[in-house]
Design a protein around this motif. Sequence first.
Motif, PDB file in Angstrom:
ATOM      1  N   VAL A  33      55.202 -15.872  56.111  1.00  0.00           N
ATOM      2  CA  VAL A  33      55.336 -16.598  57.375  1.00  0.00           C
ATOM      3  C   VAL A  33      55.278 -15.594  58.523  1.00  0.00           C
ATOM      4  O   VAL A  33      56.070 -14.655  58.573  1.00  0.00           O
ATOM      5  N   ASN A  34      54.319 -15.792  59.419  1.00  0.00           N
ATOM      6  CA  ASN A  34      54.125 -14.898  60.558  1.00  0.00           C
ATOM      7  C   ASN A  34      54.148 -13.425  60.128  1.00  0.00           C
ATOM      8  O   ASN A  34      54.976 -12.632  60.586  1.00  0.00           O
ATOM      9  N   PRO A  35      53.254 -13.022  59.225  1.00  0.00           N
ATOM     10  CA  PRO A  35      53.281 -11.647  58.715  1.00  0.00           C
ATOM     11  C   PRO A  35      53.065 -10.626  59.830  1.00  0.00           C
ATOM     12  O   PRO A  35      52.236 -10.815  60.724  1.00  0.00           O
ATOM     13  N   ALA A  36      53.846  -9.547  59.751  1.00  0.00           N
ATOM     14  CA  ALA A  36      53.745  -8.455  60.719  1.00  0.00           C
ATOM     15  C   ALA A  36      53.903  -7.138  59.977  1.00  0.00           C
ATOM     16  O   ALA A  36      54.832  -6.973  59.188  1.00  0.00           O
ATOM     17  N   ILE A  37      52.990  -6.209  60.214  1.00  0.00           N
ATOM     18  CA  ILE A  37      52.986  -4.907  59.549  1.00  0.00           C
ATOM     19  C   ILE A  37      52.831  -3.831  60.613  1.00  0.00           C
ATOM     20  O   ILE A  37      51.946  -3.938  61.472  1.00  0.00           O
TER      21      ILE A  37
END
Length: 274
Positions: free
Chosen positions: A179-183
């Motif tokens: 869910v709403n991936p952030a890296i």
Amino acid sequence: MLDIRYESSAGVSVALNSGVYVGRPNDLFSREWDYKIGYRALATASRGARKVSFKAFFADMAQADVFRRCADADMQKGMPGTLRVEGWFQRCFVVASEVDGIGSDFFAAKLTLVLLDGVWRRGHTVSFEPFTASSGDGEFLDLPYDLPYDLGAPSRQRYFDGPEWNDAPLRFIIYGPAVNPAIRIGGNWYKAELTVPEGGYLVIDPIAHPRSVTLVNMDGSTIDMFAKASRGEGLGSGEYIFQPTSPGTQEVDWNGSFGFDVTWYEEEGEPAWS
């Protein structure tokens, strides 16, 4: 024998040094910059598409037919194939074949290709697994001995060894559920405001033409998610989905709730000699 292959846009791979023989073409191991001269300087410098030619000996007629049909189909559809040389690759069109010798079961020809990308690329993929325990999971962290300390939670900071010489584009495959991936890699965040379902994955591809952000569902259906990816204020803004990585070892951080693969691409003017 040098491993050279033409891979059609439909995924058909034709070896060019087995049944068809091109040897080690000089033009593929040459490079050229486009440039304009300014006042005591170069005003511009870039690497664009260029035309190359080399000879081929066709000893397998069935393979020659497959190569011709694939190359012509790609030209007709306007969808480039891919030329692969010892792990390096570049998009291309086969624009001409000039026959200059025919025997009973062979022929020779000069092939002319247009290399489209300006650089040769070679990818290196690193996988990052989701974390299976949180910092509050006492059962996971508690040692089975009566010691005055327990194990700490596994670090969420990871690394990969990136390019040695130049910046490199990054391609991501993010596996669901997410869910709403952030890296975060180095000083840049790669974010998308969307949900990747279980069994699906998100592909962020900076070297596709055009660049793409695509959700692939479990059933294989695809959805264009380009508008859902964060582009900040563009290159160098700290939140640009297609930001290339800098040379050297790169710090990687994310919340650990999902796994992903990141591929960084070496880019060279010619396939490496060593």
